[in-house]
Design an enzyme around this catalytic site. Sequence first.
Site, PDB file in Angstrom:
ATOM      1  N   CYS A  59      79.561 -28.229   3.987  1.00 57.17           N
ATOM      2  CA  CYS A  59      80.236 -29.396   3.410  1.00 57.17           C
ATOM      3  C   CYS A  59      79.965 -29.463   1.904  1.00 57.17           C
ATOM      4  CB  CYS A  59      79.755 -30.693   4.050  1.00 57.17           C
ATOM      5  SG  CYS A  59      79.982 -30.766   5.835  1.00 57.17           S
ATOM      6  N   CYS A  88      75.819 -34.290   7.122  1.00 53.06           N
ATOM      7  CA  CYS A  88      77.103 -34.916   6.808  1.00 53.06           C
ATOM      8  C   CYS A  88      77.834 -35.321   8.092  1.00 53.06           C
ATOM      9  CB  CYS A  88      77.980 -33.947   6.019  1.00 53.06           C
ATOM     10  SG  CYS A  88      77.175 -33.351   4.516  1.00 53.06           S
ATOM     11  N   CYS A  91      78.162 -38.785  10.207  1.00 53.99           N
ATOM     12  CA  CYS A  91      79.276 -39.737  10.082  1.00 53.99           C
ATOM     13  C   CYS A  91      80.631 -39.027  10.173  1.00 53.99           C
ATOM     14  CB  CYS A  91      79.188 -40.480   8.744  1.00 53.99           C
ATOM     15  SG  CYS A  91      77.673 -41.437   8.533  1.00 53.99           S
ATOM     16  N   HIS A 382      58.348 -58.421  16.920  1.00 57.58           N
ATOM     17  CA  HIS A 382      58.063 -58.729  15.519  1.00 57.58           C
ATOM     18  C   HIS A 382      58.631 -60.114  15.242  1.00 57.58           C
ATOM     19  CE1 HIS A 382      57.861 -58.620  11.195  1.00 57.58           C
ATOM     20  NE2 HIS A 382      57.167 -57.500  11.255  1.00 57.58           N
ATOM     21  N   GLU A 395      56.552 -57.803   7.086  1.00 59.66           N
ATOM     22  CA  GLU A 395      55.360 -58.625   6.993  1.00 59.66           C
ATOM     23  C   GLU A 395      54.901 -58.779   5.538  1.00 59.66           C
ATOM     24  OE1 GLU A 395      52.913 -56.885   9.863  1.00 59.66           O
ATOM     25  OE2 GLU A 395      52.546 -58.852  10.731  1.00 59.66           O
ATOM     26  N   ARG A 398      55.620 -62.031   3.844  1.00 56.25           N
ATOM     27  CA  ARG A 398      54.615 -63.076   4.036  1.00 56.25           C
ATOM     28  C   ARG A 398      53.305 -62.700   3.354  1.00 56.25           C
ATOM     29  NH1 ARG A 398      54.074 -63.115   9.946  1.00 56.25           N
ATOM     30  NH2 ARG A 398      55.418 -61.280   9.837  1.00 56.25           N
ATOM     31  N   ARG A 419      51.182 -60.714  15.064  1.00 61.60           N
ATOM     32  CA  ARG A 419      52.612 -60.723  15.367  1.00 61.60           C
ATOM     33  C   ARG A 419      52.948 -61.449  16.657  1.00 61.60           C
ATOM     34  NH1 ARG A 419      53.976 -54.524  13.439  1.00 61.60           N
ATOM     35  NH2 ARG A 419      54.104 -55.108  11.249  1.00 61.60           N
ATOM     36  N   HIS A 521      59.839 -54.827  18.567  1.00 64.63           N
ATOM     37  CA  HIS A 521      59.464 -54.095  17.377  1.00 64.63           C
ATOM     38  C   HIS A 521      58.694 -52.815  17.696  1.00 64.63           C
ATOM     39  CE1 HIS A 521      58.674 -53.333  13.274  1.00 64.63           C
ATOM     40  NE2 HIS A 521      57.366 -53.486  13.381  1.00 64.63           N
ATOM     41  N   HIS A 522      57.717 -52.926  18.557  1.00 65.57           N
ATOM     42  CA  HIS A 522      56.850 -51.763  18.816  1.00 65.57           C
ATOM     43  C   HIS A 522      56.476 -51.802  20.282  1.00 65.57           C
ATOM     44  CE1 HIS A 522      53.961 -48.723  17.111  1.00 65.57           C
ATOM     45  NE2 HIS A 522      53.359 -48.956  18.254  1.00 65.57           N
ATOM     46  N   ARG A 561      49.846 -54.744  18.014  1.00 70.13           N
ATOM     47  CA  ARG A 561      49.541 -53.887  16.874  1.00 70.13           C
ATOM     48  C   ARG A 561      49.510 -54.672  15.574  1.00 70.13           C
ATOM     49  NH1 ARG A 561      52.501 -51.580  13.095  1.00 70.13           N
ATOM     50  NH2 ARG A 561      54.517 -51.861  14.090  1.00 70.13           N
TER      51      ARG A 561
END
Lengths: 588, 588
Positions: A59, A88, A91, A382, A395, A398, A419, A521-522, A561
């Site tokens: 490409c 490439c 997409c 989270h 985080e 904050r 969390r 989140h985890h 975590r």
Amino acid sequence: MKFALLSGLVIACLASIGNASAANDLASFHSKNQGGCTACHITPGKVSDDSETHINQQCKSCHGGYEELKDAKLEIDPHNSHLGDINCTSCHKGHEQSKVYCNECHSFDLKIPFNDAKKKAAWDAKWDQEKIQQAIAKGPVETTEVVVVGAGSAGYNAAIAAKQAGAKVILFEKAPFSGGNSMLAAGGMNAVGTPQQKAHHVEDKVQWFVEDTMKGGRYANDPKLVDILAQRSAEGVKWLESLGVNMDDLKRSGGARVDRTHRPADGRSAGPTIIQTLRKAAAKFDVETRLNSRVEKLVLNDDRQIVGVVVHAKYSGYYMVAAKSVVLTTGGYGYNKEMIAYYRPTFKDMTSSNNITATGDGITLAKEIGASMTDIDWIQAHPTVGMDSRILISETVRGVGAIMVNAKGQRFISELTTRDRASDAILKQPGKFAWLVFDNQLYKKAKMVRGYDHLGMLKKADTIDGLAKLTNMDTQLLQGTVTNYNQYQQSGDDKAFHREDMPLNLTQPPYYAVKVAPGIHHTMGGVAIDTKAEVLDLQSWPIKGLFAAGEVTGGVHGYNRLGGNAIADTVVFGKIAGESAAANAQQK
Amino acid sequence: MKFALLSGLVIACLASIGNASAANDLASFHSKNQGGCTACHITPGKVSDDSETHINQQCKSCHGGYEELKDAKLEIDPHNSHLGDINCTSCHKGHEQSKVYCNECHSFDLKIPFNDAKKKAAWDAKWDQEKIQQAIAKGPVETTEVVVVGAGSAGYNAAIAAKQAGAKVILFEKAPFSGGNSMLAAGGMNAVGTPQQKAHHVEDKVQWFVEDTMKGGRYANDPKLVDILAQRSAEGVKWLESLGVNMDDLKRSGGARVDRTHRPADGRSAGPTIIQTLRKAAAKFDVETRLNSRVEKLVLNDDRQIVGVVVHAKYSGYYMVAAKSVVLTTGGYGYNKEMIAYYRPTFKDMTSSNNITATGDGITLAKEIGASMTDIDWIQAHPTVGMDSRILISETVRGVGAIMVNAKGQRFISELTTRDRASDAILKQPGKFAWLVFDNQLYKKAKMVRGYDHLGMLKKADTIDGLAKLTNMDTQLLQGTVTNYNQYQQSGDDKAFHREDMPLNLTQPPYYAVKVAPGIHHTMGGVAIDTKAEVLDLQSWPIKGLFAAGEVTGGVHGYNRLGGNAIADTVVFGKIAGESAAANAQQK
């Protein structure tokens, strides 16, 4: 070489041009205007392969690199993204509908050519057990020493470490680009005893890191793993620096008693910075990396030792690779709705901050061969995922100084709590959401906030009253909250919620607010490992040749975590897993 | 009263006779020959109810009790079973095909009248969420203080303890008889510091019990729960005795350093003995017990406190009961193939020693409302389930003196090792099975062995050579094994596998062998509880009003349970849960 001319595919290609002339897709366009199939396909007798750069090269040979494709006129430029220099074809599809990959997470209003072409079934829509068995029956088509499964931070660190230890390594990634969840990490890496802490005059101890992590994890962590995480954390930062990552900024994350989270000094998000560097380092050290390549089976011999894997690749199909060592670095299952619903049904309708690749493949692979799991059903929400989006508000926002208020404008918990407690507290507020509120000082200090602004996620006003109106908060309540907080900040004593660290007040307009709610989140639980990153069987004995690191494992983080410990986990245990895998493969 | 004559059901009944006259089922037979529907149905306007004795009473009023129904001519007499005095309708169905319930586990060649009638869909085939919601919307139809869910040993102990503490209690059991997995427990109850140990001059310590249990559980146990298990174990034995159970025999179980397993002195299996006594004790203390009644929902208020349950009963349908306290004593998921396959796929084709009721209902109920789980995916295989059957060969057989050999006749591990190690060792032998071999001394000493004989599970020969021939072992190898073992037994030193305790040699014919293989036995993981048996939420905080005990919980046994600790768990924590539930319900 602009256009390679080859003969292997001519007949198939001509036929395809004939058919495709009616189709409005990229392949038809190129074959009509650029002289046939060889515009894209350069290998005779083979459509393509799954190496990281093959398709890109073709490409780019016409269109130039991502740098050249950047368009300053676009507000959101997909060629200038945190995904970096990805395939490439992530997409731009040849024979089917092209689509903006960014919108797997975002909802950008972007146009892409050939987005009205025909859709095709995804190459990775199913795990075909029959084809897997056929590949095993056929036997290995190639041999290596170490296979690493999944190219996030843990995978790259493992692969580079194994390579540096002298092993032959192949790193497989199922997505059309590397990075996994690590690429989305905004915060940084916790470490104790670094030159950075010294430079910032931060007193810290390995034991404090251990205690904070155990407390955060509600003491469900495996203490042996936590010890290693803390002890080797400084070495981990040094290792990342040796690979080219700058980690000179330092901040506090929730649950930590001191500033321990190391971040890029330029204020950029840690994850993309680390991943882009690791990607380059892997190339530099000649780590063979294959994208679009999902490992679908761990192959054992009769003694239940690892002898290889079966790979299912987009272009190369199913094939077995012989290897003495396999490292699972596939990440968690935070984007696998079925697993979430089974393990933790109360989370099943929650949004997820995870990369769409976080489907728990490694857990499935390891369960199938009798690996044991630690705390498999523990999932961390989270607290601050952008409301109605999947973009995580770090985080750090904050940590650097933002306050968190409810729909009325009242604080309700220390912003620096763990969390799980923060998520639970938000879910008890009216509407089950919260606002993070901050001023221009923070906007200038935390570069990531400009990213959220760019994505249209921030409300902005010149006064606190104005912000309250924009966000439907109670003006008086929000005013009171800010006035009180500024007093607490000045005195260093948060009389309301005992927040330990208040680096900034809210006094400099404009003021900002971003609406947040908890999201998956985890995934805390996963494959059980020992201190050498060996995967354990149901007797808690190592499965010979199988290693794991990062979010696919359980035990390091216990039930919850701390921010900054995920990257630390991937670096410290990724490196250990790579070294152990190399040592095992090279054993006589 | 032989036949109660009532009018409520006359029309429906007449219609049903009209239809049923063609059907060859029990109801048609009775209505034709015993004067109509009222032969069975005594409550006007209601088909039946789900109380433990209602239906039995009506059947028995004509046929007499189980004692009278015993038939000495039958080799296997279903009216003389370890299930005890169960609902007659467990086997004899009114309007559908009758079937021998025993054959859910056994494969007896028994005849039952009306076994060619039409089959009907099981009343409990599905959990109907819509009907559950309708019952909640309708509101409670009755109010109690404590609901106990599941009538095994933990459930009975909880219900009786709550009742003795002065609370109003209802005990629900989904099966047509009580007992659950507890009724299948062959071994006994571990306890330290009992008069029994004193009488047998056994030196033991709470700390040893704790250490053995933690070691057996690979230190994954919750030490706080193990402490309580050990500390209150002697009190538990005393409590069982106060309810009428004799526990005067003492033996060693695998993983214990001393004789700590308390059993009925008459040599009978512990489980049926305990359950039959608890059943009587519950009746004596007026614990209301409802069979055929499955709890399908835990109902919470807006503060996430327990306010009741929705019951789905065979005859009474769906209804809500208000209660301040609910105790989950539903057992494990060892007979739920879907859960086994999900949590531990390598076990999915293994046989199960479990009662068919062990489907993990309590885990599903608790997960749905956000309870946390401990080690949910840890499952214990029992090494010695009768090959090709679901009958467990108790650890007692090895404890009392049997040796274990492979298909060739060779020993391969200490017979007293932990269950998981023994299972793993068997699965590594040729054919993945083993034989337990013993002589007539053991046959006389361990009464349960006569049960296995009765069930046709034993091979029997007058010489070791003869036994080797019957079982296709290598004659010389088996001879050698027995000769060596007898020497080790005499010297007290097992030179081959360091077996700690060898109570018997193999010298007295006839000799016996029973073929065994590992089967799913106990699900180690489950609902997380604290020391008061309160169920914990995802923040590890108690869910107000919810308690649990026994196999539905996780944490007590870690990754691997010792023999004799299950009954101890159900008694100690069952009692604690009942007391906690009563205290909570009676709180002002």
